[in-house]
Motif scaffolding. Structure first.
Motif, short mmCIF file in Angstrom:
data_model
loop_
_atom_site.label_atom_id
_atom_site.label_comp_id
_atom_site.label_asym_id
_atom_site.label_seq_id
_atom_site.Cartn_x
_atom_site.Cartn_y
_atom_site.Cartn_z
N LEU A 155 0.85 -1.19 0.00
CA LEU A 155 0.00 0.00 0.00
C LEU A 155 0.88 1.24 0.00
N LYS A 156 0.69 2.10 -0.99
CA LYS A 156 1.54 3.28 -1.15
C LYS A 156 0.86 4.58 -0.76
N THR A 157 -0.45 4.69 -0.98
CA THR A 157 -1.12 5.96 -0.79
C THR A 157 -2.62 5.76 -0.65
N PHE A 158 -3.33 6.85 -0.46
CA PHE A 158 -4.79 6.85 -0.43
C PHE A 158 -5.30 7.76 -1.54
N LEU A 159 -6.54 7.58 -1.92
CA LEU A 159 -7.19 8.50 -2.84
C LEU A 159 -7.48 9.78 -2.06
N MET A 160 -7.06 10.93 -2.59
CA MET A 160 -7.15 12.16 -1.83
C MET A 160 -7.87 13.29 -2.55
N SER A 161 -8.64 14.05 -1.78
CA SER A 161 -9.18 15.33 -2.22
C SER A 161 -8.25 16.40 -1.64
N ARG A 162 -8.71 17.64 -1.56
CA ARG A 162 -7.87 18.70 -0.97
C ARG A 162 -7.93 18.70 0.56
N SER A 163 -8.70 17.81 1.15
CA SER A 163 -8.80 17.71 2.60
C SER A 163 -7.73 16.75 3.10
N PRO A 164 -6.70 17.26 3.79
CA PRO A 164 -5.56 16.41 4.16
C PRO A 164 -5.88 15.40 5.27
N ILE A 165 -5.07 14.36 5.29
CA ILE A 165 -5.05 13.41 6.40
C ILE A 165 -3.59 13.27 6.81
N ARG A 166 -3.34 12.68 7.95
CA ARG A 166 -1.97 12.54 8.44
C ARG A 166 -1.10 11.82 7.40
N GLY A 167 -0.03 12.48 7.00
CA GLY A 167 0.91 11.90 6.05
C GLY A 167 0.59 12.17 4.59
N PHE A 168 -0.57 12.76 4.33
CA PHE A 168 -1.00 13.03 2.95
C PHE A 168 -1.64 14.41 2.92
N ASP A 169 -0.85 15.40 2.53
CA ASP A 169 -1.30 16.78 2.68
C ASP A 169 -1.82 17.45 1.41
N HIS A 170 -1.92 16.69 0.31
CA HIS A 170 -2.42 17.33 -0.91
C HIS A 170 -3.26 16.35 -1.73
N SER A 171 -4.03 16.91 -2.63
CA SER A 171 -4.92 16.13 -3.48
C SER A 171 -4.13 15.37 -4.55
N ASN A 172 -4.67 14.22 -4.94
CA ASN A 172 -4.13 13.51 -6.09
C ASN A 172 -5.21 13.35 -7.17
N GLY A 173 -6.16 14.28 -7.16
CA GLY A 173 -7.16 14.33 -8.23
C GLY A 173 -8.35 13.41 -8.04
N HIS A 174 -8.68 13.08 -6.78
CA HIS A 174 -9.83 12.21 -6.54
C HIS A 174 -10.88 12.86 -5.65
N GLY A 175 -10.95 14.20 -5.67
CA GLY A 175 -11.98 14.92 -4.94
C GLY A 175 -13.26 14.95 -5.77
N ARG A 176 -14.29 14.28 -5.30
CA ARG A 176 -15.55 14.18 -6.06
C ARG A 176 -16.72 14.45 -5.11
N ARG A 177 -17.84 14.83 -5.69
CA ARG A 177 -19.01 15.04 -4.85
C ARG A 177 -20.28 14.68 -5.60
#
Length: 149
Positions: A74-96
């Motif tokens: 496991l390398k990463t999580f799907l991210m929006s602009r809302s950070p989590i510990r260890g992952f402070d930026h989006s990787n283009g998966h912010g959807r609504r």
């Protein structure tokens, strides 16, 4: 378990959610011959159109393929602009969904394998495994029901 939901970053914040992989980054979560890529830029596979396709997420971040599991790790999580510990930026998966806030969501989930066999060999392996486990039958699925796709 639904793997895609378990690697959505926003779910790592809420203890009521399944935090299956919250502390698993950098550790094996699948066999080492498997990788998992989420690719919103992929429009089709063979002649099948894919539903998880977009050019930009709902926060204006350009879509790109993202390897979440690389050779079982496991390398990463799907991210929006809302950070989590260890992952402070989006990787283009912010959807609504309409009426809801933007959260990290999956796109087209692709499983890649370094080990492949022919369909005939796969059937032979299944039969051998059924016999080895002394089971009366096994299941061979060549297409998943629509609800799981």
């Amino acid at each position: 378990m639904r793997f895609g939901h378990r690697v959505e970053g926003h779910r790592q914040k809420d203890e009521a959610e399944g935090q299956t992989f919250t502390k698993a980054v950098g550790t094996p979560v699948l066999p080492d011959f498997l990788s998992v890529v989420f690719d919103p830029t992929r429009k089709s596979i063979d002649s099948t159109d894919l539903n998880g396709t977009y050019s930009y997420d709902d926060e204006g971040i350009a879509a790109r393929p993202l390897t979440v599991v690389d050779n079982g790790i496991l390398k990463t999580f799907l991210m929006s602009r809302s950070p989590i510990r260890g992952f402070d930026h989006s990787n283009g998966h912010g959807r609504r969904q309409p009426g809801n806030e933007v959260v990290s969501r999956q796109s087209n989930l692709l499983v890649e394998s370094k080990k492949t066999v022919s369909e005939q060999r796969l059937r032979e392996m299944l039969l051998a495994d059924i016999k080895r486990q002394n089971k009366p039958y096994g299941l061979y699925l060549n297409r998943l029901p629509a609800a799981t796709r």
